[in-house]
Enzyme design. Structure first.
Site, short mmCIF file in Angstrom:
data_model
loop_
_atom_site.label_atom_id
_atom_site.label_comp_id
_atom_site.label_asym_id
_atom_site.label_seq_id
_atom_site.Cartn_x
_atom_site.Cartn_y
_atom_site.Cartn_z
N SER A 33 -17.98 -29.16 -13.28
CA SER A 33 -18.77 -30.10 -12.48
C SER A 33 -18.53 -31.55 -12.88
CB SER A 33 -20.26 -29.77 -12.59
OG SER A 33 -20.67 -29.73 -13.93
N HIS A 54 -14.97 -27.15 -7.06
CA HIS A 54 -16.35 -27.40 -7.48
C HIS A 54 -17.32 -26.86 -6.43
CE1 HIS A 54 -19.74 -30.43 -8.56
NE2 HIS A 54 -19.93 -29.25 -9.11
N GLU A 66 -15.93 -28.96 -3.16
CA GLU A 66 -15.05 -30.08 -3.51
C GLU A 66 -13.76 -29.50 -4.07
OE1 GLU A 66 -17.17 -34.13 -5.02
OE2 GLU A 66 -17.48 -32.41 -6.31
N ASN A 104 -21.14 -35.42 -7.88
CA ASN A 104 -21.89 -35.61 -9.12
C ASN A 104 -21.86 -37.06 -9.59
OD1 ASN A 104 -22.83 -33.04 -9.27
ND2 ASN A 104 -21.51 -32.39 -10.94
#
Length: 319
Positions: A33, A54, A66, A104
């Site tokens: 992540s 991800h 992702e 993130n």
């Protein structure tokens, strides 16, 4: 596809063990992540076949994937993984490798600003209620409990190392993690949880970890919404400016499908257009004067405001 603990040495160990038995043309995908894919690929004998996938939690509900590529990732590897992601029903965006990737990364300053509000004496439920009313499915403090304070703490440290002061975790968040509270999975976080993990009210005992204890200060809903939303959309603009994402459309899809950015607002870039780029820059500059370093407007936004540009033309197609 590996999804082991967020530790680079563990990732490298898994790559070495997997490559010893995998076919030479196998693709190795990592579901990290925050750790840059290039660092993980450095432990591979075939770095051009290492890629990031991800997924978002809970995986069976969150539609986004992702796909993170490095300068060394082979084009056929990217194409194969994108197609695979679509076949399993995910909405896929391609993101260039960088700490936190895209989703993130824009989440980090949003969560940090919520933590700073806690440092300033705001109440947990006041922050969460304000952002729920802005349109997020849950507030940022509730989200930390859901994700897990240990995971949030580890990710926060990686982001702070990469981006410095504007991503530094708040004292409040560090103290709660340091007290051994893990959130919902540990049935102890910012909120109270029953034996089945169902969330109740704010755990008032958490305030004993902060200066002022249970005596919280009143914060204006608009101030909370402005600080948190602008921290996020400004970071999104930086990601587009730096080429982390390819288009404003990808950025909007990633934010809506990955972290629940209010769909009716269309994503960070449509939201900026709706408010007005010049107005967003004006608000960021006002906040930056009050909180130096955290709200410095992205250069892209400043240039667009000066030139009167928008991310989307009126007919709705990205510029």
């Amino acid at each position: 596809i590996e999804a082991v603990f967020e530790d680079l040495s563990v990732k490298h160990k898994v790559i070495a063990e997997a490559e010893a038995v995998l076919p030479h043309d196998a693709i190795f995908a990592t579901n990290t992540s925050t750790i840059p894919i290039a660092k993980i690929a450095a432990g591979s004998k075939r770095p051009e076949q290492v890629i990031g996938m991800h997924f978002f939690s809970p995986v069976h509900k969150m539609p986004l994937l992702e796909v993170i590529v490095t300068p060394r990732t082979a084009s056929e590897v990217t194409a194969t993984v994108v197609e695979f992601g679509r076949r399993i029903g995910k909405t896929v965006i391609i993101v260039n490798d960088a700490p936190g990737f895209y989703v993130n990364r824009i989440l980090a300053p949003y969560v940090n600003e919520a933590g700073i509000l806690l440092d300033e004496g705001a109440a947990v439920d006041a922050i969460d209620k304000a952002m729920a009313q802005f349109g997020f499915p849950v507030g940022p403090i509730n989200l930390i409990d859901e994700v897990g304070l240990d995971i949030a703490g580890k990710s926060g440290a990686i982001m702070a190392e990469a981006f410095g002061g504007r991503m530094s975790p708040s004292t409040a968040l560090q103290k709660v993690l340091g007290a051994g509270r893990l959130g919902r999975k540990g049935k102890s976080g910012f909120y109270v949880y029953d034996e089945k993990g169902k969330r109740g009210d704010v755990d008032e005992s958490v305030y004993q970890l902060y200066p002022g204890g249970t005596k919280r200060v009143t914060v204006e809903k608009g101030d909370v919404q402005r600080r948190l939303s602008l921290a996020m959309v400004n970071e999104a603009a930086r990601c587009l400016e730096e080429g982390i994402i390819r288009t404003a459309r990808d950025g909007d899809i990633g934010a809506v499908f990955g972290i629940g950015f209010p769909p009716f607002r269309g994503g960070p870039f449509r939201h900026i257009d709706a408010v007005g780029v010049a107005e967003v820059v004006k608000q960021l500059e006002a906040l930056d004067a009050k909180y130096p370093g955290r709200f410095t407007p992205a250069k892209l936004l400043v240039e667009m405001a000066r030139e009167g540009k928008t991310f989307y033309p009126r007919e709705g197609k990205p510029v």
